[in-house]
Design a protein around this motif. Structure first.
Motif, PDB file in Angstrom:
ATOM      1  N   PRO A  23      57.062 -65.430-102.875  1.00 34.93           N
ATOM      2  CA  PRO A  23      55.779 -64.727-102.786  1.00 34.93           C
ATOM      3  C   PRO A  23      55.893 -63.197-102.736  1.00 34.93           C
ATOM      4  CG  PRO A  23      55.768 -66.618-101.339  1.00 34.93           C
ATOM      5  CD  PRO A  23      57.173 -66.469-101.856  1.00 34.93           C
ATOM      6  N   ASN A  24      56.900 -62.649-102.064  1.00 33.24           N
ATOM      7  CA  ASN A  24      57.019 -61.193-102.020  1.00 33.24           C
ATOM      8  C   ASN A  24      57.252 -60.620-103.415  1.00 33.24           C
ATOM      9  OD1 ASN A  24      56.609 -60.961 -99.270  1.00 33.24           O
ATOM     10  ND2 ASN A  24      58.775 -60.962 -98.770  1.00 33.24           N
ATOM     11  N   ALA A  25      58.068 -61.296-104.208  1.00 30.68           N
ATOM     12  CA  ALA A  25      58.319 -60.846-105.579  1.00 30.68           C
ATOM     13  C   ALA A  25      57.060 -61.007-106.428  1.00 30.68           C
ATOM     14  CB  ALA A  25      59.481 -61.632-106.190  1.00 30.68           C
ATOM     15  N   GLN A  26      56.333 -62.084-106.238  1.00 27.00           N
ATOM     16  CA  GLN A  26      55.093 -62.303-106.974  1.00 27.00           C
ATOM     17  C   GLN A  26      54.081 -61.206-106.645  1.00 27.00           C
ATOM     18  OE1 GLN A  26      54.346 -66.256-105.535  1.00 27.00           O
ATOM     19  NE2 GLN A  26      55.306 -67.215-107.310  1.00 27.00           N
ATOM     20  N   ALA A  28      51.056 -65.644-105.387  1.00 27.87           N
ATOM     21  CA  ALA A  28      51.563 -65.229-104.082  1.00 27.87           C
ATOM     22  C   ALA A  28      50.574 -65.603-102.982  1.00 27.87           C
ATOM     23  CB  ALA A  28      51.832 -63.729-104.066  1.00 27.87           C
ATOM     24  N   ALA A  29      49.293 -65.358-103.226  1.00 26.87           N
ATOM     25  CA  ALA A  29      48.270 -65.652-102.225  1.00 26.87           C
ATOM     26  C   ALA A  29      48.192 -67.141-101.929  1.00 26.87           C
ATOM     27  CB  ALA A  29      46.906 -65.132-102.700  1.00 26.87           C
ATOM     28  N   THR A  30      48.297 -67.953-102.957  1.00 30.44           N
ATOM     29  CA  THR A  30      48.262 -69.403-102.784  1.00 30.44           C
ATOM     30  C   THR A  30      49.439 -69.875-101.942  1.00 30.44           C
ATOM     31  OG1 THR A  30      47.086 -69.654-104.870  1.00 30.44           O
ATOM     32  CG2 THR A  30      48.192 -71.602-104.035  1.00 30.44           C
ATOM     33  N   ALA A  31      50.545 -69.135-102.010  1.00 29.87           N
ATOM     34  CA  ALA A  31      51.727 -69.460-101.205  1.00 29.87           C
ATOM     35  C   ALA A  31      51.630 -68.889 -99.791  1.00 29.87           C
ATOM     36  CB  ALA A  31      52.991 -68.936-101.886  1.00 29.87           C
ATOM     37  N   GLY A  32      50.484 -68.244 -99.467  1.00 31.52           N
ATOM     38  CA  GLY A  32      50.271 -67.748 -98.118  1.00 31.52           C
ATOM     39  C   GLY A  32      50.548 -66.271 -97.907  1.00 31.52           C
ATOM     40  N   HIS A  33      50.716 -65.505 -98.957  1.00 32.64           N
ATOM     41  CA  HIS A  33      51.018 -64.073 -98.847  1.00 32.64           C
ATOM     42  C   HIS A  33      49.727 -63.304 -98.543  1.00 32.64           C
ATOM     43  CE1 HIS A  33      52.559 -60.100-100.011  1.00 32.64           C
ATOM     44  NE2 HIS A  33      53.756 -60.623 -99.795  1.00 32.64           N
TER      45      HIS A  33
END
Length: 101
Positions: free
Chosen positions: A19-22, A49-54
């Motif tokens: 997520p950080n890279a996304q 990234a947001a969907t992964a909780g970022h």
């Protein structure tokens, strides 16, 4: 290492579901940093990234969608998710919106 090599590594990490890279890749496409500006690619990476909780990506999606016509519900959804994930700026903005209503 040059910029292109760095972007290649970030892209590989983003494709690998980091997520950080996304988020970083989305930011690059959103503002045209190191790459040609591309809003649709920016939104795609920020959403992944947001969907992964970022949380920062959620907040950025709120900002992007709140500028678009007819996207208020989508913007609000991402703002609420960012606040729920603990992003202070999102919590503050959500409180401001509630007071404005």
């Amino acid at each position: 290492a040059d910029v292109n090599e760095g972007l290649d590594l970030i892209s590989q990490a983003a494709e690998g579901e980091f997520p950080n890279a996304q988020h970083y890749l989305g930011w690059c496409f959103l503002d045209g940093h190191f790459v040609e500006q591309n809003s649709s690619k920016a939104i795609e990476w920020l959403q992944r990234a947001a969907t992964a909780g970022h949380g920062a990506s959620m907040l950025q999606l709120y900002k992007v969608f709140s500028e678009g016509q007819g996207l208020e519900k989508e913007a609000r959804r991402w703002l609420e998710r960012a606040a729920e994930s603990g992003v202070d700026e999102a919590k503050k903005r959500l409180e401001e919106l509630k007071q404005e209503a």
